[in-house]
Design a protein around this motif. Structure first.
Motif, PDB file in Angstrom:
ATOM      1  N   LEU A   1       0.944  -1.115   0.006  1.00 27.25           N
ATOM      2  CA  LEU A   1       0.055   0.120  -0.030  1.00 27.25           C
ATOM      3  C   LEU A   1       0.735   1.284  -0.098  1.00 27.25           C
ATOM      4  O   LEU A   1       0.326   2.143  -0.142  1.00 27.25           O
ATOM      5  N   LEU A   2       2.205   1.278   0.281  1.00 28.86           N
ATOM      6  CA  LEU A   2       2.899   2.371   0.120  1.00 28.86           C
ATOM      7  C   LEU A   2       3.115   2.939  -1.325  1.00 28.86           C
ATOM      8  O   LEU A   2       3.159   2.005  -2.131  1.00 28.86           O
ATOM      9  N   PRO A   3       2.898   3.981  -1.637  1.00 33.10           N
ATOM     10  CA  PRO A   3       2.864   4.668  -2.760  1.00 33.10           C
ATOM     11  C   PRO A   3       4.340   4.756  -3.633  1.00 33.10           C
ATOM     12  O   PRO A   3       4.943   5.710  -3.165  1.00 33.10           O
TER      13      PRO A   3
ATOM     14  N   SER B   1       4.149  -0.211 -10.616  1.00 30.37           N
ATOM     15  CA  SER B   1       4.269   0.603  -9.330  1.00 30.37           C
ATOM     16  C   SER B   1       3.627  -0.454  -8.291  1.00 30.37           C
ATOM     17  O   SER B   1       3.043  -1.482  -8.706  1.00 30.37           O
ATOM     18  N   SER B   2       3.583   0.116  -7.052  1.00 30.07           N
ATOM     19  CA  SER B   2       2.985  -0.581  -5.921  1.00 30.07           C
ATOM     20  C   SER B   2       1.311  -0.571  -6.142  1.00 30.07           C
ATOM     21  O   SER B   2       1.210   0.533  -6.783  1.00 30.07           O
TER      22      SER B   2
ATOM     23  N   ILE C   1      -3.429   2.486  -6.996  1.00 34.11           N
ATOM     24  CA  ILE C   1      -4.650   3.241  -6.319  1.00 34.11           C
ATOM     25  C   ILE C   1      -4.736   4.616  -6.383  1.00 34.11           C
ATOM     26  O   ILE C   1      -5.725   5.332  -6.966  1.00 34.11           O
ATOM     27  N   PHE C   2      -3.621   5.423  -6.170  1.00 30.69           N
ATOM     28  CA  PHE C   2      -3.565   6.938  -6.014  1.00 30.69           C
ATOM     29  C   PHE C   2      -3.619   7.235  -7.617  1.00 30.69           C
ATOM     30  O   PHE C   2      -4.592   8.181  -8.012  1.00 30.69           O
ATOM     31  N   ASP C   3      -3.017   6.588  -8.656  1.00 25.38           N
ATOM     32  CA  ASP C   3      -2.993   7.180  -9.917  1.00 25.38           C
ATOM     33  C   ASP C   3      -4.426   6.987 -10.578  1.00 25.38           C
ATOM     34  O   ASP C   3      -4.749   7.741 -11.250  1.00 25.38           O
TER      35      ASP C   3
END
Length: 149
Positions: free
Chosen positions: A119-121, A129-130, A135-137
């Protein structure tokens, strides 16, 4: 060696199964690969590679419900599966169904490890990517950037 050859692959498979479950839930098609190296076993869309303990990957395509929320859920599915397995194992130990032993302690430890670090971005490369970064993107930019690792 016990943890490296048995527990970490189990935790990794649970994590990738969470991604797969969410992708299937939203109408996607899933390819599931366990390990790296040459393929030693294949059944439908599941492959087992010779170095089974090294890595696992879930690749999904064509979600029927293609929106930000569905992609974010697929990316979060691995961590949710690891969290669920932690609570299930701890509940079974608490209810005396399982006896507390080293296997379960290590299983919970590595599951927490997988959950936190996935879950670390972090962007590993341009195409990787992680789960946290994915999720952020997808929530920020509205598009799926890569498949879950």
């Amino acid at each position: 060696m016990f943890s490296f050859l048995l527990i970490v692959p189990i935790v990794s498979i649970i994590h990738q199964s969470g991604h797969s479950f969410m992708a299937l839930l939203f109408g996607g098609q899933v390819n599931f690969t366990i390990g790296k190296g040459r393929t030693i076993f294949k059944w439908k869309k599941i492959k087992l590679k010779s170095i089974y303990f090294l890595d696992s990957v879930c690749v999904y395509e064509k979600l029927k419900y293609d929106n930000r929320f569905s992609h974010a859920c697929v990316y979060a599915g691995g961590s949710l599966a690891n969290l669920a397995s932690i609570f299930i194992v701890n509940s079974l130990i608490e209810s005396s169904f399982f006896t507390a032993n080293l296997f379960f302690y290590q299983f919970v430890y590595f599951s927490v490890y997988y959950t936190v670090f996935s879950l670390l971005p972090v962007r590993f490369s341009e195409n990787s990517s992680s789960d946290g970064q994915a999720i952020f993107d997808v929530l920020r930019h509205g598009k799926a950037s890569c498949n879950p690792d």
